[in-house]
Structure formats: C-alpha cells, structure tokens
Design a protein around this motif. Structure first.
Motif, short mmCIF file in Angstrom:
data_model
loop_
_atom_site.label_atom_id
_atom_site.label_comp_id
_atom_site.label_asym_id
_atom_site.label_seq_id
_atom_site.Cartn_x
_atom_site.Cartn_y
_atom_site.Cartn_z
N ASP A 1 5.64 13.39 -5.77
CA ASP A 1 4.89 12.57 -6.73
C ASP A 1 4.90 11.11 -6.32
OD1 ASP A 1 4.40 14.87 -8.15
OD2 ASP A 1 6.05 14.56 -9.58
N GLY A 2 6.05 10.64 -5.83
CA GLY A 2 6.14 9.26 -5.40
C GLY A 2 5.27 8.97 -4.19
N LEU A 3 5.26 9.89 -3.20
CA LEU A 3 4.43 9.68 -2.01
C LEU A 3 2.95 9.74 -2.34
CD1 LEU A 3 6.44 11.85 0.56
CD2 LEU A 3 6.23 9.37 0.55
N ARG A 4 2.59 10.56 -3.32
CA ARG A 4 1.19 10.72 -3.69
C ARG A 4 0.62 9.42 -4.28
NH1 ARG A 4 2.10 15.21 -6.21
NH2 ARG A 4 1.83 16.71 -4.53
N ARG A 5 1.51 8.59 -4.87
CA ARG A 5 1.04 7.34 -5.47
C ARG A 5 0.90 6.21 -4.45
NH1 ARG A 5 4.49 8.98 -9.92
NH2 ARG A 5 6.22 7.72 -9.15
N ILE A 6 1.30 6.45 -3.19
CA ILE A 6 1.17 5.44 -2.14
C ILE A 6 -0.17 5.63 -1.44
CG2 ILE A 6 2.19 4.56 -0.01
CD1 ILE A 6 4.88 5.57 -0.97
N PRO A 7 -1.05 4.62 -1.47
CA PRO A 7 -2.39 4.78 -0.88
C PRO A 7 -2.36 5.18 0.60
CG PRO A 7 -2.30 2.81 -2.23
CD PRO A 7 -0.91 3.31 -2.12
N LEU A 8 -1.33 4.82 1.32
CA LEU A 8 -1.26 5.15 2.74
C LEU A 8 -1.36 6.64 2.99
CD1 LEU A 8 -0.72 4.19 5.68
CD2 LEU A 8 1.71 4.44 5.18
N GLU B 1 13.09 3.21 9.21
CA GLU B 1 12.68 3.87 7.98
C GLU B 1 11.56 3.08 7.30
OE1 GLU B 1 16.90 5.85 6.53
OE2 GLU B 1 16.45 3.76 6.06
N LEU B 2 10.66 3.81 6.65
CA LEU B 2 9.60 3.22 5.84
C LEU B 2 9.93 3.48 4.38
CD1 LEU B 2 5.81 3.27 6.38
CD2 LEU B 2 6.68 4.22 4.25
N TYR B 3 9.76 2.45 3.53
CA TYR B 3 10.11 2.54 2.11
C TYR B 3 8.84 2.52 1.27
CZ TYR B 3 14.86 1.31 3.60
OH TYR B 3 16.08 1.29 4.21
N GLY B 4 8.74 3.46 0.35
CA GLY B 4 7.64 3.47 -0.62
C GLY B 4 8.19 3.26 -2.02
N LEU B 5 7.59 2.31 -2.75
CA LEU B 5 8.07 1.97 -4.08
C LEU B 5 7.53 2.97 -5.10
CD1 LEU B 5 7.93 -1.93 -4.32
CD2 LEU B 5 9.79 -0.49 -5.14
N VAL B 6 8.44 3.71 -5.71
CA VAL B 6 8.08 4.65 -6.78
C VAL B 6 8.18 3.98 -8.14
CG1 VAL B 6 8.64 6.85 -7.86
CG2 VAL B 6 8.82 6.59 -5.38
N ARG B 7 9.21 3.14 -8.31
CA ARG B 7 9.41 2.45 -9.59
C ARG B 7 10.08 1.12 -9.31
NH1 ARG B 7 13.58 2.16 -13.33
NH2 ARG B 7 14.82 3.58 -12.05
N GLY B 8 9.63 0.06 -10.03
CA GLY B 8 10.24 -1.26 -9.91
C GLY B 8 9.43 -2.21 -9.02
N ARG B 9 10.00 -3.39 -8.76
CA ARG B 9 9.37 -4.42 -7.94
C ARG B 9 10.40 -4.99 -6.98
NH1 ARG B 9 4.58 -6.43 -9.20
NH2 ARG B 9 5.08 -8.47 -8.31
N LEU C 1 6.10 -6.98 -4.10
CA LEU C 1 5.47 -5.66 -4.04
C LEU C 1 5.85 -4.87 -5.29
CD1 LEU C 1 6.20 -4.78 -0.30
CD2 LEU C 1 4.23 -6.00 -1.24
N GLY C 2 4.91 -4.02 -5.72
CA GLY C 2 5.13 -3.20 -6.91
C GLY C 2 4.96 -1.73 -6.60
N GLU D 1 14.38 -7.70 -1.27
CA GLU D 1 15.42 -7.69 -2.31
C GLU D 1 14.83 -7.15 -3.60
OE1 GLU D 1 17.53 -11.14 -4.92
OE2 GLU D 1 17.64 -11.37 -2.75
N ALA D 2 15.59 -6.31 -4.29
CA ALA D 2 15.13 -5.72 -5.55
C ALA D 2 15.09 -6.79 -6.64
CB ALA D 2 16.04 -4.58 -5.96
N VAL D 3 13.94 -6.89 -7.32
CA VAL D 3 13.82 -7.81 -8.44
C VAL D 3 14.45 -7.22 -9.70
CG1 VAL D 3 12.17 -9.05 -9.91
CG2 VAL D 3 11.74 -8.84 -7.46
N GLY D 4 14.36 -5.93 -9.86
CA GLY D 4 14.99 -5.20 -10.95
C GLY D 4 15.42 -3.84 -10.44
N PRO D 5 15.84 -2.93 -11.30
CA PRO D 5 16.17 -1.57 -10.85
C PRO D 5 14.97 -0.93 -10.15
CG PRO D 5 16.94 -1.94 -13.09
CD PRO D 5 16.10 -3.12 -12.74
N CYS D 6 15.19 -0.39 -8.97
CA CYS D 6 14.09 0.16 -8.16
C CYS D 6 14.44 1.58 -7.71
CB CYS D 6 13.84 -0.70 -6.91
SG CYS D 6 13.25 -2.36 -7.29
#
Length: 497
Positions: free
Chosen positions: A339-346, A382-390, A403-404, A425-430
C-alpha cells in the motif's frame, strides 16, 4: 512659645539635636534621589511630618496646655519614624545608598528594619518617662506568654538567618526538597518567616524557614547546572548487552538537550525475572525541562528499538490466548508495504503482482521527530518512500526541501553509488518503505521506463539543490548540462539494463 513646644525642642536637643530640622532635609533629599517609580514610598513619612508640623502650628496659635505632654510624645515618635524610614529608604532604594552598602538579602533587610523601628519605639517610650526594659523584666508572666506565642515565628526567623549565613541556595536556584520531584522548584524569595518557591507547575509554594533548615535539599544549580538523568528500560535476554548499549546510545543522536560531554552511557543494572534491566544515563543543563527531555529519550528508545527489531519484554506470567502465525504477520506487513509503494508516483506503472514482489524484498522503518534518516556524505544503497509523516532535506547546512507522503529520497546513492548528497531528518514521527538494490533490479528488468523516469527525477533534484546552494552563497556549484542523459547512462551501467 508654649511649654509643649519648648519642652519638645529641649528634649530634641537632649536626645540628639535638631530632629525637626533633620526630617525635612531627609525628605527633600529622597525626593531628588529616589527613582520616579519608587517615590510613592515617601507618602507615609511625608504625611507624618506634615502631622507634626500641623501640631506645632496649632499649638503655636492656640496653646493646648492640658495635652502638651502627650502631643509632644506623639510628635517626637512621629519624627523618629520619619527619620528611620528616610534613612532606610536612602540605603535600600537609592543608587548612592546601594553604593555605600551592597544589596542585602530580604530577610536581613527586614530584620534591620525591625530593629530600627523597635529602637525608635524604645526612644519614644523613654521620652514619655517609661522604661521598656524594666517593664519586661518585672513581668515574668508577660515574658513567658510572648515567648510561647512567638516560638514558631522566632524559630523561622533564626532558621532564615541561618540559611542566609550558610547560603545553601540563592534566589534563582532550582532546588528539590527531600529529593522529591514534586517538591522541585525555583527559589523566588527568602523572607524572615518563609521561603517562596515557584514549582515546575508554575505554582507558588511557601515553605516555612524552619522546615527548609531541617529538610534534605538538593540544589540542581550548584556547583554547575549540569545534572545526570537516568532512564530505566528492559531488553530481552537473547540480545547481547553490547548490542543493546550501542542501539540505545545511537537513539540520543541529535537531541539538543542531551550534552555530548560528559558522554551518555548505558549500565546493565539487574537480571530480572523476564528481562535484563538497563539504565540509560545522560547529562543535561536544563533542569526545568528535564521531564520533557526524559520523554524525548524514551520515545527515541522506542523508535530505535523498533527499527533494530528489538521488542521490549513483558512478564512471562502473562497469558496470551490469541496466537498469530508468523506467516500471517509477514503477509500483513507485506500488504502494508505494498500500500505504501502504491502511493509513490514512481511505481505507479507497476502491476499489482509486481508491487507485491517489490514489497516482499522491501522493509518498513519508523523514525521519531528529529532523527536523522540519512546523513550527507555517508555511503548508501537504499531508496526511501514516505508512507506517513514529513522529512526535512538539508545540504551543507542549508534546508533545501521538505518532503511529504508519497515522495521518495535516497535514489542518487542507490542508483549511482555516490555518497549521500544531503541529510534527511524526520520532522515528526515517520513511517518509510525502504527499497534496496536487489529489489529494484527485477523492477528495472520488467519496466525499463522506470530508469528514465528515475534519472529525470534525480537530475531535477540536483538542479534544485544547486540553485538553493548558490542562493545561500555556498562554495559548491555543479556545471549545468544534460544531467538526465548522463545519469541515465550511469544507472544503466550500474544495473546493466
């Protein structure tokens, strides 16, 4: 001139001379030297002197022989009060007085004022023909009654004086009474009867000086404001203590209130029934905010242990009736990554089965606020995809982007083997989905267009980074050119596509 006025002047000369002339001179001097916002303190002595002057005028115009003695005593006492009050104001409120005598603690000032006023009362009684000392010595019962009535008050007074002489704390120090955190606060004032403390809850507490003198005090401001904090936690028996120590210490990286010197440490405290007990010790110079820092450290421990796959143990006597098969847990985690990867446009062009295949080789990581996910200059694959947080992206100390959800980063190091170009750096919980080289290899074989899209994204980010750094007047600049084409060749060579 009336007998009262002649008697008053004669007695004034006898007891020190020219009191009537000295009082107005002091009032005029204070009117000049006192700051404007403190001149209201002259109202009482000026009113009393006006009362004495009125008595003189009235008696001069209409002599009152029947009350001359009593009026003279009253006027003499008022003059003494005016002089005592004026001298004290000169010493405590004017610059000239403070230059002569350094500022004293409030309790000492109060005692000096009390002694001065008591001396004025004694002189007034003596002028009236009474001997105050003989009255006290001839009345044993009165002495006992006064002593019993003032027992606690006198005890607090002398305890306050002892505190001022010993100086275990000063106004502004942070103290704990009887080592109880609920009794911790900042000393606001030390009076003749009690000490005022402003607690961490912004509540003023008044503690009698006698209690302060008897209590066990911990001064968090002396000898330095640096204090050690201890955070207790547990870890499973099957983990090596050295690994637990390294993981716990890494979680403190980037916390502003945690001092680098003295360095933090981890102690193995106890072998408990179902876990090993540890103590994470760190130093801070922010005593008022220590509770907040403790909370931040505990949250960092949770995130750090979660990423390292370390679970906090629970007592073995707990009975868990709901049993989940490991495969079920793995499938659930894989679905969340999909589900997280599906939300990444790439990866939007990938088929559902290809998304699932990519998710099977990826992993989920969680970071707390302020934690560094990647560091500029480090190697990475490694490549990181943001599922939740900023997250906050910075290069050379300059923030270049935020990034969001649905966005990704880390692609440059993964695809070209270059060192990290920025710190994230994480702005909040990520929550992030992490994709490695092996997982992307299969996706590129099936969808070669991913290589072109990714190279174009890398080139665009590099151009934005260069522009931001040039705007910040940094030294590092990159030549302009067809970055997408250059990066595409490097990526294909790396993955052999």
């Amino acid at each position: 001139m009336s007998e009262w006025l002649r008697g008053g002047l004669q007695s004034a000369w006898t007891m020190g001379g020219l009191l009537v002339g000295l009082a107005p001179l002091l009032l005029l001097l204070l009117g000049v030297l006192l700051p404007k916002h403190r001149r209201h303190l002259l109202r009482a002595p000026a009113a009393l002197f006006g009362f004495v002057a009125a008595l003189v005028v009235i008696d001069f115009l209409a002599p009152m022989h029947w009350a001359s003695r009593g009026l003279w005593v009253l006027g003499f006492g008022c003059l003494l009060f005016v002089i005592v009050r004026s001298v004290l104001l000169f010493l405590t409120e004017t610059r000239a007085g403070k230059a002569l005598i350094p500022p004293l603690p409030k309790i000492v000032t109060d005692v000096v004022q009390a002694v001065a006023y008591l001396a004025a009362i004694m002189l007034t009684l003596h002028a009236a023909g009474m001997e105050p000392g003989s009255l006290l010595t001839t009345s044993a019962l009165l002495t006992v009654v006064i002593g019993l009535a003032l027992q606690d008050t006198l005890g607090n007074l002398f305890s306050g004086l002892a505190l001022q002489m010993g100086r275990p704390f000063d106004v502004g120090d942070w103290v704990e009474i009887d080592r109880e955190a609920v009794n911790a606060g900042r000393v606001v004032e030390v009076g003749w009867r009690a000490t005022k403390i402003m607690t961490l809850d912004d509540v003023e507490v008044i503690v009698p000086n006698g209690m302060m003198a008897r209590a066990l005090l911990r001064n968090a401001t002396r000898p330095t404001p640096v204090a050690r904090r201890n955070i207790a936690f547990q870890a499973p028996y099957d983990l090596a203590p050295g690994d637990v120590r390294e993981t716990a210490l890494r979680t403190l990286t980037g916390l502003q209130k945690v001092l680098a010197e003295p360095p933090p440490s981890v102690l193995l405290v106890e072998f408990e029934e179902s876990a090993i007990g540890y103590s994470l010790r760190y130093y801070t110079d922010d005593f008022p905010g220590a509770a907040v820092t403790d909370s931040e450290v505990r949250m960092r421990l949770w995130y750090g242990f979660r990423r390292a796959g370390i679970s906090f143990p629970f007592p073995h006597r707990d009975v868990h009736l709901h049993v989940t098969e490991p495969e079920v847990v793995k499938r659930k985690a894989a679905r969340e990554r999909s589900d997280g990867l599906r939300r990444i446009p790439l990866f939007s062009t990938l088929a559902p089965d290809e998304i699932h295949a990519l998710a099977a080789h990826a992993e989920t990581r969680q970071f707390g606020s302020g934690e560094q996910i990647v560091v500029e200059g480090d190697a990475g694959d490694e490549l990181y995809g943001l599922v939740r947080g900023r997250v906050r992206v910075s290069a050379a100390g300059v923030e270049v982007a935020r990034l969001g959800e649905g966005e990704f980063f880390g692609e440059m190091s993964l695809l070209t083997r270059e060192h990290r170009a920025a710190t994230v750096e994480a702005v909040g919980p990520c929550t992030l989905v992490v994709v490695g080289h092996d997982a992307l290899q299969h996706a590129f074989d099936v969808h070669p267009e991913l290589v072109q899209r990714l190279s174009a994204a890398i080139a665009e980010r590099q151009r934005n980074l260069d522009a931001t750094l040039r705007a910040a007047d940094t030294n590092g600049t990159q030549p302009e050119g067809d970055r997408a084409t250059e990066l595409l060749d490097r990526i294909r060579a790396f993955f052999q596509t």
